[in-house]
Design a protein around this motif. Structure first.
Motif, PDB file in Angstrom:
ATOM      1  N   GLY A   1      20.464  11.314  -7.438  1.00 41.72           N
ATOM      2  CA  GLY A   1      20.051  11.993  -6.213  1.00 41.72           C
ATOM      3  C   GLY A   1      19.866  11.034  -5.054  1.00 41.72           C
ATOM      4  N   GLY A   2      19.100  11.489  -4.060  1.00 39.33           N
ATOM      5  CA  GLY A   2      18.820  10.667  -2.880  1.00 39.33           C
ATOM      6  C   GLY A   2      17.799   9.584  -3.194  1.00 39.33           C
ATOM      7  N   LEU A   3      17.592   8.687  -2.222  1.00 40.02           N
ATOM      8  CA  LEU A   3      16.688   7.552  -2.481  1.00 40.02           C
ATOM      9  C   LEU A   3      15.248   7.982  -2.723  1.00 40.02           C
ATOM     10  N   ALA A   4      14.764   8.958  -1.952  1.00 36.93           N
ATOM     11  CA  ALA A   4      13.342   9.302  -2.025  1.00 36.93           C
ATOM     12  C   ALA A   4      12.985   9.862  -3.398  1.00 36.93           C
ATOM     13  N   GLU A   5      13.807  10.799  -3.867  1.00 37.60           N
ATOM     14  CA  GLU A   5      13.477  11.423  -5.149  1.00 37.60           C
ATOM     15  C   GLU A   5      14.182  10.735  -6.314  1.00 37.60           C
ATOM     16  N   GLY A   6      15.502  10.518  -6.114  1.00 33.68           N
ATOM     17  CA  GLY A   6      16.277   9.886  -7.187  1.00 33.68           C
ATOM     18  C   GLY A   6      15.770   8.501  -7.508  1.00 33.68           C
ATOM     19  N   GLY A   7      15.462   7.736  -6.448  1.00 32.76           N
ATOM     20  CA  GLY A   7      14.959   6.377  -6.662  1.00 32.76           C
ATOM     21  C   GLY A   7      13.702   6.384  -7.517  1.00 32.76           C
TER      22      GLY A   7
ATOM     23  N   GLY B   1       2.405   5.927  -3.119  1.00 26.93           N
ATOM     24  CA  GLY B   1       3.546   6.843  -3.299  1.00 26.93           C
ATOM     25  C   GLY B   1       4.106   7.395  -2.002  1.00 26.93           C
ATOM     26  N   THR B   2       3.704   6.847  -0.855  1.00 28.43           N
ATOM     27  CA  THR B   2       4.232   7.329   0.428  1.00 28.43           C
ATOM     28  C   THR B   2       5.748   7.183   0.483  1.00 28.43           C
ATOM     29  N   THR B   3       6.252   6.090  -0.044  1.00 33.23           N
ATOM     30  CA  THR B   3       7.690   5.814   0.014  1.00 33.23           C
ATOM     31  C   THR B   3       8.090   5.007  -1.215  1.00 33.23           C
ATOM     32  N   THR B   4       9.337   4.551  -1.219  1.00 34.85           N
ATOM     33  CA  THR B   4       9.857   3.786  -2.359  1.00 34.85           C
ATOM     34  C   THR B   4      10.325   2.419  -1.880  1.00 34.85           C
TER      35      THR B   4
ATOM     36  N   ALA C   1       0.826  -1.224   0.000  1.00 37.68           N
ATOM     37  CA  ALA C   1       0.000   0.000   0.000  1.00 37.68           C
ATOM     38  C   ALA C   1       0.851   1.262   0.000  1.00 37.68           C
ATOM     39  N   GLU C   2       1.965   1.234   0.732  1.00 38.23           N
ATOM     40  CA  GLU C   2       2.813   2.441   0.810  1.00 38.23           C
ATOM     41  C   GLU C   2       3.519   2.748  -0.509  1.00 38.23           C
ATOM     42  N   LEU C   3       3.710   1.731  -1.312  1.00 35.66           N
ATOM     43  CA  LEU C   3       4.298   1.980  -2.635  1.00 35.66           C
ATOM     44  C   LEU C   3       3.198   2.359  -3.622  1.00 35.66           C
TER      45      LEU C   3
END
Ligand code: NAP
Length: 209
Positions: free
Chosen positions: A176-182, A105-108, A100-102
């Motif tokens: 970039g970082g994991l949150a955005e770059g990922g 879009g809450t996290t990656t 659900a969190e993916l």
């Protein structure tokens, strides 16, 4: 360098072949146990050994995690804590079950694996087809050289992984970082399996996923 591989399939097996070919010490593992890897060990050669996932995690200065995303809770979190982990995993709900969190879009997927393992996680090799990873490495400076997006929150870990990407014949591109770059190189993004040289990949990453 000592490199452990958790997952010895299309991507994990290919990376084990590349890294051991460069002279790194490599231990591979899967879910069914080391005995089931004897054929692959013999095929790769280069001193590659098979172990359990726990042994591969404990062995590596760097550990490749290349399993279906839906299996990440089976990873040996203890020995992975604090290690540089290369995460090649992608989330495919039809294969992995819904998260659900993916989905919202809450996290990656990479942030979830980082949180579960406590590793210094770098997402790489997730956006290139295994056959291209196996066959299309080229020397630095060749205009046909493909680029590989790399993201992570730990700069030192990311530099180390970028060095490995370069060493096996691809241009690392910092996403970039994991949150955005990922997110920028997840399935569904514009760069995912686009198999582009660095200039074009950078342009697509800069103009959004
Ligand atoms: N194929 C591609 O072109 C490609 C490209 C980029 C990224 N990816 C992603 O990279 C990951 C691996 O893909 P793949 O194509 O290499 O998959 P694969 O060929 O199906 O191999 C998966 C490997 O993971 C192992 N594994 C599964 N659960 C495990 C566990 N709990 N502990 C240890 N090992 C476990 C499997 O071992 P057993 O066989 O013993 O279960 C197998 O060796 C996936 O998330 C995929 O989406 C794939």
């Amino acid at each position: 360098m000592k490199i452990g591989c958790i997952g010895a399939g299309h991507i994990g097996g290919t990376l084990a072949r590349h890294f051991s070919g460069l002279g790194h010490e490599v231990v591979i593992s899967n879910s069914r146990g080391p005995r089931t890897l004897s054929g692959l060990v013999a095929d790769i050669g280069n001193g590659v050994r098979a172990g359990t996932a726990e042994e591969a995690a404990a062995f590596g200065d760097v550990v490749v995690v290349s399993v279906p995303y839906g299996r990440y809770r089976e990873l040996p979190a203890g020995p992975l804590g604090g290690k540089v982990v290369i995460d090649t995993c992608n989330y495919y709900p039809q294969r992995d079950g819904h998260d659900a969190e993916l989905d919202d879009g809450t996290t990656t997927s990479s942030e979830k694996i980082q949180a579960f393992t406590g590793a210094r996680l770098v997402k790489a090799f997730n956006a290139i087809y295994a056959a291209n990873l196996r066959e299309r490495g080229l020397p630095r400076g060749n205009p046909e050289r493909l680029a590989i997006p790399v993201s992570g929150d730990d700069g030192e870990a990311k530099s180390l992984v970028c060095g490995l990407v370069d060493a096996i014949g691809f241009d690392p591109v910092d996403a970039g970082g994991l949150a955005e770059g990922g997110r920028k190189h997840e399935p569904g993004s514009r760069v995912y399996t686009a198999e582009l040289p660095a200039g074009e990949l950078n342009t697509l990453l800069d103009t959004g996923s």
